[in-house]
Scaffold this motif. Structure first.
Motif, PDB file in Angstrom:
ATOM      1  N   UNK A  36       0.947  -1.168   0.072  1.00 40.73           N
ATOM      2  CA  UNK A  36      -0.064   0.007  -0.088  1.00 40.73           C
ATOM      3  C   UNK A  36       0.835   1.416  -0.094  1.00 40.73           C
ATOM      4  N   UNK A  37       0.203   2.438  -0.372  1.00 41.12           N
ATOM      5  CA  UNK A  37       0.869   4.039  -0.172  1.00 41.12           C
ATOM      6  C   UNK A  37       0.029   4.512   0.751  1.00 41.12           C
ATOM      7  N   UNK A  47      -4.266   8.688  -1.912  1.00 40.76           N
ATOM      8  CA  UNK A  47      -3.546   7.438  -1.880  1.00 40.76           C
ATOM      9  C   UNK A  47      -3.880   6.238  -0.959  1.00 40.76           C
ATOM     10  N   UNK A  48      -4.236   6.484   0.026  1.00 44.42           N
ATOM     11  CA  UNK A  48      -5.135   5.750   1.038  1.00 44.42           C
ATOM     12  C   UNK A  48      -6.454   5.128   0.454  1.00 44.42           C
ATOM     13  N   UNK A  49      -7.265   5.873  -0.202  1.00 39.57           N
ATOM     14  CA  UNK A  49      -8.421   5.354  -0.644  1.00 39.57           C
ATOM     15  C   UNK A  49      -8.093   4.528  -1.835  1.00 39.57           C
ATOM     16  N   UNK A  50      -7.064   4.780  -2.663  1.00 38.19           N
ATOM     17  CA  UNK A  50      -6.616   3.837  -3.705  1.00 38.19           C
ATOM     18  C   UNK A  50      -6.135   2.443  -2.995  1.00 38.19           C
ATOM     19  N   UNK A  51      -5.515   2.552  -1.833  1.00 37.81           N
ATOM     20  CA  UNK A  51      -5.116   1.261  -1.254  1.00 37.81           C
ATOM     21  C   UNK A  51      -6.276   0.500  -0.545  1.00 37.81           C
ATOM     22  N   UNK A 104       3.307   1.329   3.339  1.00 37.97           N
ATOM     23  CA  UNK A 104       3.193   2.763   4.259  1.00 37.97           C
ATOM     24  C   UNK A 104       1.945   2.857   4.784  1.00 37.97           C
ATOM     25  N   UNK A 105       0.616   2.535   4.264  1.00 37.99           N
ATOM     26  CA  UNK A 105      -0.461   2.397   4.921  1.00 37.99           C
ATOM     27  C   UNK A 105      -0.575   1.243   6.044  1.00 37.99           C
TER      28      UNK A 105
END
Length: 441
Positions: free
Chosen positions: A51-52, A58-62, A81-82
């Motif tokens: 994840x990013x 980016x969190x939502x994409x993850x 990272x997340x």
């Protein structure tokens, strides 16, 4: 007796090139243990999502990627990272098998072993000496350190990845040699803060064949430049000692390309960002760099709409860009990041103003890019080929990093090969790309 099928892993890698290197390391270890990679989640024994977690988007994409994996497979291991702040993941998907932060390779492998033990078969345990890479064969990312010692107010990277931890010079150079021996033509040097390399090691010397090499930015760049591949320097914070590498560029040892994340130009905004507010001196340095190395290409990233950014600050940035003539530019509209000190700053900027400023910045940069590329028409440039088509090949000049910069579209009288480096005559330019013909045929 029928041989049991090797366990299959589906892998999703999100985020920056540094995360991609983490993914490559995990995959190399898994392949060495006999695991196979699956192209789809459905039918794989389990899924790993790297994840990013840098921005909310980016969190939502993850989270979306984890959701897709859960829906298609159900056995999901999360890292990256997340994963350093797992609460949001646990709340959304309590059924994930494991959550770990960045660089926790052993924990990821332990989770894989628990969910699907490896087959111990010597015929399946063989991997190329240089490891498994997710980039094309002709270029590779070379990560020289982890973490960061800076404390920019908008960034939580040190919280996610820790303080700077550099690899020894010998370790980096041995990996680089293996990559070049395996056919890599371009090494993309990355870290969170490339020019700080080795400060945590007190620039310790490594034995290196008939000599020693310091773990220092200039020394490492010089050694990499002797390997016969293009060497491209990314994420170079503009410390004073960065000036030293311009000489290597002028000599042709490393590519005349510097990726420096300036982030802004206004001294007031830079102060709020907790970054050096000496951009007036930076302009003088850029002029000296270009005087010493006329082919130098500068790439940078900037944030618009940072809390407290006034119209005057933004106009200052536009004027600075006109003078600096940054060749390649990425711009981001400021986003609050959970845990970042900048969230508490007064004078937050509306989304409408952020968008309007972003539009103006990109329009200004388009004009700068077009102007600088036009100067290359009629010149001859070395081009590395990334894709070949029936009539036109797509490549990059020394001024272009893969995926983030422009391209060069070439016609040729002979077939070209991916990874080949050719000399081309530049026939025309548009705002971001060049068009030319392979020379000498």
């Amino acid at each position: 007796m029928q041989q049991a099928a090797a366990p299959k892993i589906s892998f999703v890698s999100l985020g920056c090139p540094k995360a991609l290197v983490d993914s490559e390391r995990i995959i190399t270890r898994l392949r060495a243990e006999g695991y196979e990679l699956a192209r789809q989640h459905d039918g794989a024994d389990l899924v790993i999502v790297n994840t990013c977690g840098f921005l909310d988007s980016a969190k939502q994409e993850s989270l979306a990627a984890i959701g897709e994996a859960m829906a298609a497979n159900g056995k999901v291991i999360v890292t990256g990272c997340m994963g350093a702040e797992p609460e949001q993941i646990e709340a959304a998907y309590p059924g994930v098998l494991s959550i770990t932060g960045p660089q926790q390779y052993e924990s990821v492998l332990e989770a894989v072993h628990r969910a699907k033990p490896a087959l111990h078969n010597p015929h399946l345990d063989l991997v190329p000496e240089q490891g498994i890479r997710l980039t094309p064969r002709h270029y590779a990312y070379l990560k020289i350190s982890e973490g960061c010692n800076n404390r920019c107010s908008f960034c939580i990277i040190p919280k996610l990845r820790g303080d700077l931890v550099s690899r020894s010079a010998d370790d980096v150079l041995r990996e680089a040699e293996k990559l070049v021996a395996a056919g890599v033509k371009e090494l993309l040097v990355i870290s969170q803060d490339t020019s700080a390399y080795g400060v945590d090691l007190k620039y310790a010397e490594s034995p290196r064949k008939d000599r020693t090499v310091r773990a220092k930015f200039i020394d490492l760049a010089r050694e990499l430049g002797e390997l016969g591949a293009w060497v491209r320097l990314h994420y170079v914070y503009p410390y004073p000692h960065v000036d030293e590498v311009i000489g290597l560029m002028a000599e042709g040892k490393v590519l005349p390309y510097l990726d420096i994340p300036f982030q802004h130009a206004s001294p007031d905004v830079l102060k709020l960002m907790k970054r050096p507010a000496a951009q007036d001196k930076t302009l003088d340095r850029i002029k000296r760099w270009r005087a010493d190395c006329p082919d130098l290409a500068l790439r940078s990233t900037f944030i618009v709409g940072f809390p407290g950014e006034t119209e005057r600050d933004f106009e200052f940035l536009l004027d600075w860009l006109d003078e600096a003539e940054i060749d390649r530019l990425g711009a981001f509209k400021y986003e609050p990041v959970a845990g970042a000190p900048s969230n508490a700053l007064p004078d937050q900027i509306s989304d409408e103003v952020k968008q309007e400023r972003w539009n103006r910045l990109m329009a200004r940069q388009q004009a700068i890019s077009a102007r600088r590329l036009k100067r290359k028409v009629g010149t001859r440039q070395q081009i590395i080929i990334d894709e070949v088509g029936p009539t036109v090949a797509k490549g990059r000049s020394k001024a272009d990093a893969p995926e983030i910069d422009g391209s060069v579209y070439l016609s040729s009288r002979r077939p070209l090969r991916v990874g080949e480096i050719v000399t081309a005559r530049i026939d025309r330019a548009d705002a971001y790309d060049l068009h030319g013909t392979v020379a000498g045929f």
